[in-house]
Design a protein around this motif. Structure first.
Motif, PDB file in Angstrom:
ATOM      1  N   ALA A 108       0.823  -1.206   0.000  1.00  0.00           N
ATOM      2  CA  ALA A 108       0.000   0.000   0.000  1.00  0.00           C
ATOM      3  C   ALA A 108       0.858   1.257   0.000  1.00  0.00           C
ATOM      4  O   ALA A 108       0.605   2.203  -0.761  1.00  0.00           O
ATOM      5  N   VAL A 109       1.866   1.298   0.845  1.00  0.00           N
ATOM      6  CA  VAL A 109       2.709   2.493   0.953  1.00  0.00           C
ATOM      7  C   VAL A 109       3.412   2.781  -0.368  1.00  0.00           C
ATOM      8  O   VAL A 109       3.465   3.937  -0.829  1.00  0.00           O
ATOM      9  N   ARG A 110       3.944   1.763  -1.000  1.00  0.00           N
ATOM     10  CA  ARG A 110       4.619   1.975  -2.278  1.00  0.00           C
ATOM     11  C   ARG A 110       3.635   2.452  -3.347  1.00  0.00           C
ATOM     12  O   ARG A 110       3.968   3.315  -4.181  1.00  0.00           O
ATOM     13  N   ALA A 111       2.422   1.928  -3.314  1.00  0.00           N
ATOM     14  CA  ALA A 111       1.411   2.365  -4.281  1.00  0.00           C
ATOM     15  C   ALA A 111       1.030   3.820  -4.066  1.00  0.00           C
ATOM     16  O   ALA A 111       0.845   4.574  -5.029  1.00  0.00           O
ATOM     17  N   VAL A 112       0.921   4.236  -2.809  1.00  0.00           N
ATOM     18  CA  VAL A 112       0.585   5.635  -2.526  1.00  0.00           C
ATOM     19  C   VAL A 112       1.696   6.560  -3.016  1.00  0.00           C
ATOM     20  O   VAL A 112       1.439   7.611  -3.607  1.00  0.00           O
ATOM     21  N   GLY A 113       2.946   6.166  -2.787  1.00  0.00           N
ATOM     22  CA  GLY A 113       4.060   6.980  -3.273  1.00  0.00           C
ATOM     23  C   GLY A 113       4.068   7.092  -4.783  1.00  0.00           C
ATOM     24  O   GLY A 113       4.235   8.189  -5.341  1.00  0.00           O
ATOM     25  N   ARG A 114       3.874   5.966  -5.471  1.00  0.00           N
ATOM     26  CA  ARG A 114       3.821   6.008  -6.937  1.00  0.00           C
ATOM     27  C   ARG A 114       2.626   6.822  -7.413  1.00  0.00           C
ATOM     28  O   ARG A 114       2.720   7.586  -8.379  1.00  0.00           O
ATOM     29  N   GLY A 115       1.503   6.642  -6.737  1.00  0.00           N
ATOM     30  CA  GLY A 115       0.304   7.365  -7.133  1.00  0.00           C
ATOM     31  C   GLY A 115       0.461   8.861  -6.993  1.00  0.00           C
ATOM     32  O   GLY A 115      -0.025   9.636  -7.833  1.00  0.00           O
ATOM     33  N   LEU A 116       1.134   9.291  -5.928  1.00  0.00           N
ATOM     34  CA  LEU A 116       1.349  10.731  -5.743  1.00  0.00           C
ATOM     35  C   LEU A 116       2.233  11.286  -6.858  1.00  0.00           C
ATOM     36  O   LEU A 116       1.968  12.384  -7.384  1.00  0.00           O
ATOM     37  N   ARG A 117       3.252  10.549  -7.245  1.00  0.00           N
ATOM     38  CA  ARG A 117       4.113  10.996  -8.350  1.00  0.00           C
ATOM     39  C   ARG A 117       3.321  11.069  -9.655  1.00  0.00           C
ATOM     40  O   ARG A 117       3.453  12.030 -10.434  1.00  0.00           O
ATOM     41  N   LEU A 118       2.478  10.083  -9.905  1.00  0.00           N
ATOM     42  CA  LEU A 118       1.653  10.097 -11.115  1.00  0.00           C
ATOM     43  C   LEU A 118       0.713  11.299 -11.124  1.00  0.00           C
ATOM     44  O   LEU A 118       0.495  11.922 -12.167  1.00  0.00           O
ATOM     45  N   LEU A 119       0.157  11.618  -9.948  1.00  0.00           N
ATOM     46  CA  LEU A 119      -0.732  12.782  -9.855  1.00  0.00           C
ATOM     47  C   LEU A 119       0.021  14.059 -10.177  1.00  0.00           C
ATOM     48  O   LEU A 119      -0.437  14.890 -10.967  1.00  0.00           O
ATOM     49  N   HIS A 120       1.189  14.217  -9.576  1.00  0.00           N
ATOM     50  CA  HIS A 120       1.982  15.425  -9.824  1.00  0.00           C
ATOM     51  C   HIS A 120       2.399  15.534 -11.286  1.00  0.00           C
ATOM     52  O   HIS A 120       2.445  16.632 -11.851  1.00  0.00           O
ATOM     53  N   ASP A 121       2.714  14.414 -11.895  1.00  0.00           N
ATOM     54  CA  ASP A 121       3.122  14.429 -13.297  1.00  0.00           C
ATOM     55  C   ASP A 121       1.944  14.724 -14.227  1.00  0.00           C
ATOM     56  O   ASP A 121       2.130  15.293 -15.311  1.00  0.00           O
ATOM     57  N   ALA A 122       0.743  14.345 -13.816  1.00  0.00           N
ATOM     58  CA  ALA A 122      -0.419  14.474 -14.704  1.00  0.00           C
ATOM     59  C   ALA A 122      -1.029  15.867 -14.703  1.00  0.00           C
ATOM     60  O   ALA A 122      -1.541  16.328 -15.734  1.00  0.00           O
ATOM     61  N   LEU A 123      -0.998  16.551 -13.564  1.00  0.00           N
ATOM     62  CA  LEU A 123      -1.704  17.828 -13.447  1.00  0.00           C
ATOM     63  C   LEU A 123      -0.805  18.975 -13.909  1.00  0.00           C
ATOM     64  O   LEU A 123       0.302  19.147 -13.388  1.00  0.00           O
ATOM     65  N   PRO A 124      -1.262  19.781 -14.866  1.00  0.00           N
ATOM     66  CA  PRO A 124      -0.414  20.843 -15.404  1.00  0.00           C
ATOM     67  C   PRO A 124      -0.390  22.089 -14.525  1.00  0.00           C
ATOM     68  O   PRO A 124      -1.438  22.622 -14.154  1.00  0.00           O
ATOM     69  N   VAL A 125       0.811  22.526 -14.176  1.00  0.00           N
ATOM     70  CA  VAL A 125       0.953  23.754 -13.398  1.00  0.00           C
ATOM     71  C   VAL A 125       0.476  24.949 -14.215  1.00  0.00           C
ATOM     72  O   VAL A 125      -0.239  25.830 -13.702  1.00  0.00           O
ATOM     73  N   ALA A 126       0.851  24.979 -15.483  1.00  0.00           N
ATOM     74  CA  ALA A 126       0.440  26.088 -16.352  1.00  0.00           C
ATOM     75  C   ALA A 126      -1.073  26.070 -16.499  1.00  0.00           C
ATOM     76  O   ALA A 126      -1.666  25.078 -16.917  1.00  0.00           O
ATOM     77  N   GLY A 127      -1.692  27.145 -16.134  1.00  0.00           N
ATOM     78  CA  GLY A 127      -3.139  27.240 -16.264  1.00  0.00           C
ATOM     79  C   GLY A 127      -3.907  26.732 -15.067  1.00  0.00           C
ATOM     80  O   GLY A 127      -5.145  26.822 -15.039  1.00  0.00           O
ATOM     81  N   CYS A 128      -3.227  26.175 -14.055  1.00  0.00           N
ATOM     82  CA  CYS A 128      -3.950  25.729 -12.870  1.00  0.00           C
ATOM     83  C   CYS A 128      -4.483  26.949 -12.127  1.00  0.00           C
ATOM     84  O   CYS A 128      -3.715  27.850 -11.757  1.00  0.00           O
ATOM     85  N   PRO A 129      -5.778  27.018 -11.868  1.00  0.00           N
ATOM     86  CA  PRO A 129      -6.353  28.207 -11.243  1.00  0.00           C
ATOM     87  C   PRO A 129      -6.310  28.201  -9.716  1.00  0.00           C
ATOM     88  O   PRO A 129      -6.841  29.107  -9.079  1.00  0.00           O
ATOM     89  N   PHE A 130      -5.674  27.203  -9.128  1.00  0.00           N
ATOM     90  CA  PHE A 130      -5.730  27.046  -7.677  1.00  0.00           C
ATOM     91  C   PHE A 130      -4.331  27.140  -7.067  1.00  0.00           C
ATOM     92  O   PHE A 130      -3.360  26.668  -7.647  1.00  0.00           O
ATOM     93  N   ASP A 131      -4.250  27.742  -5.882  1.00  0.00           N
ATOM     94  CA  ASP A 131      -2.970  28.022  -5.227  1.00  0.00           C
ATOM     95  C   ASP A 131      -2.955  27.382  -3.841  1.00  0.00           C
ATOM     96  O   ASP A 131      -3.905  27.533  -3.067  1.00  0.00           O
ATOM     97  N   TRP A 132      -1.880  26.649  -3.545  1.00  0.00           N
ATOM     98  CA  TRP A 132      -1.695  26.082  -2.222  1.00  0.00           C
ATOM     99  C   TRP A 132      -0.292  26.413  -1.716  1.00  0.00           C
ATOM    100  O   TRP A 132       0.307  25.672  -0.962  1.00  0.00           O
ATOM    101  N   SER A 133       0.194  27.567  -2.130  1.00  0.00           N
ATOM    102  CA  SER A 133       1.537  27.989  -1.741  1.00  0.00           C
ATOM    103  C   SER A 133       1.574  28.319  -0.250  1.00  0.00           C
ATOM    104  O   SER A 133       0.543  28.461   0.420  1.00  0.00           O
ATOM    105  N   VAL A 134       2.787  28.473   0.269  1.00  0.00           N
ATOM    106  CA  VAL A 134       2.952  28.808   1.687  1.00  0.00           C
ATOM    107  C   VAL A 134       2.243  30.114   2.039  1.00  0.00           C
ATOM    108  O   VAL A 134       1.496  30.166   3.029  1.00  0.00           O
TER     109      VAL A 134
END
Length: 241
Positions: A108-134
């Motif tokens: 499970a832990v390895r799948a969550v780590g891989r899944g998080l990387r896949l999510l980050h790779d899939a979602l485009p920063v350019a044009g993202c209308p949402f901010d979660w910065s510090v």
């Protein structure tokens, strides 16, 4: 957050949204927001209006993220009398903290780590209308009456900007029957930020759900070496906000 008792009282609004479907309570968070599964393939999330992330904001993020990766499809959302709800279509998979996967933590832990990387790779920063910065998180905390310690106002330089999940704790990854990452849920805080903002919380949450010894395994599965400075900072920020 916890799995509620089977006899959790069902609010009248949830009964109306269910429209005759059988309801099973599946999740209860610290704000008394409960999630119910229906036997016709839906999830109904209902509770007090969340000052940090409303159901309307979550629905907006799900619709945007759904263009690029697998997340629940929004059916409807709304609010009345101080409560709010979100109805989504079920995805056939199990949370990474389902008892089946709690008994298989390494997978499970390895799948969550891989899944998080896949999510980050899939979602485009350019044009993202949402901010979660510090700065946005500190400002949001101030709006809720939370004073973030001054030492956390200066963040480490951004390592790699991604669209973060915003609540990457392990329960929010769904796995398929083979133990591969399938989808993500609870994207109410999704927005652009340093990838370590998500990695820090995801890895920290492994101890809450599986016990000690899994933090670095998740980070390894994500595909990076642990950055102790950023891990410490973003965990402290999470706890402070």
């Amino acid at each position: 957050m916890s799995i509620p008792a089977a006899d959790l009282p069902v609010p009248e609004k949830v009964l109306r949204l269910a429209a005759g479907a059988t309801l099973t309570p599946v999740w209860l968070n610290s704000l008394d927001t409960a999630t119910f599964a229906t036997d016709d393939g839906r999830y109904i999330k209902y509770g007090p209006i969340d000052p940090e992330s409303s159901r309307a904001e979550e629905a907006e993020r799900l619709v945007w993220a759904g263009r690029y990766t697998r997340v629940p499809e929004v059916i409807e959302h709304g609010e009345e009398d101080g409560s709010e709800w979100l109805v989504t279509r079920a995805i056939p998979g199990r949370s990474a903290v389902d008892p089946h996967w709690i008994a298989r933590p390494d997978t499970a832990v390895r799948a969550v780590g891989r899944g998080l990387r896949l999510l980050h790779d899939a979602l485009p920063v350019a044009g993202c209308p949402f901010d979660w910065s510090v700065p946005s998180r500190i400002a949001g905390a101030a709006d809720r009456g939370i004073a973030v310690p001054e030492r956390l106002h200066s963040a480490p330089a951004v390592d790699f900007l991604v669209v973060c999940h915003g609540d990457a704790c392990v329960p929010n990854t769904l796995l398929d029957e083979n133990g591969s990452p399938l989808a993500h849920v609870d994207l109410g805080a999704l927005g652009t930020a340093d990838r370590w903002a998500d990695i820090a919380v995801a890895s920290m949450s492994t101890e809450w759900n599986y016990g000690p010894g899994f933090e670095d395994i998740l980070i390894e599965a994500y595909g990076v070496a642990p950055d102790r400075e950023r891990l410490a900072y973003y965990r402290d920020l999470w706890n402070a906000t």
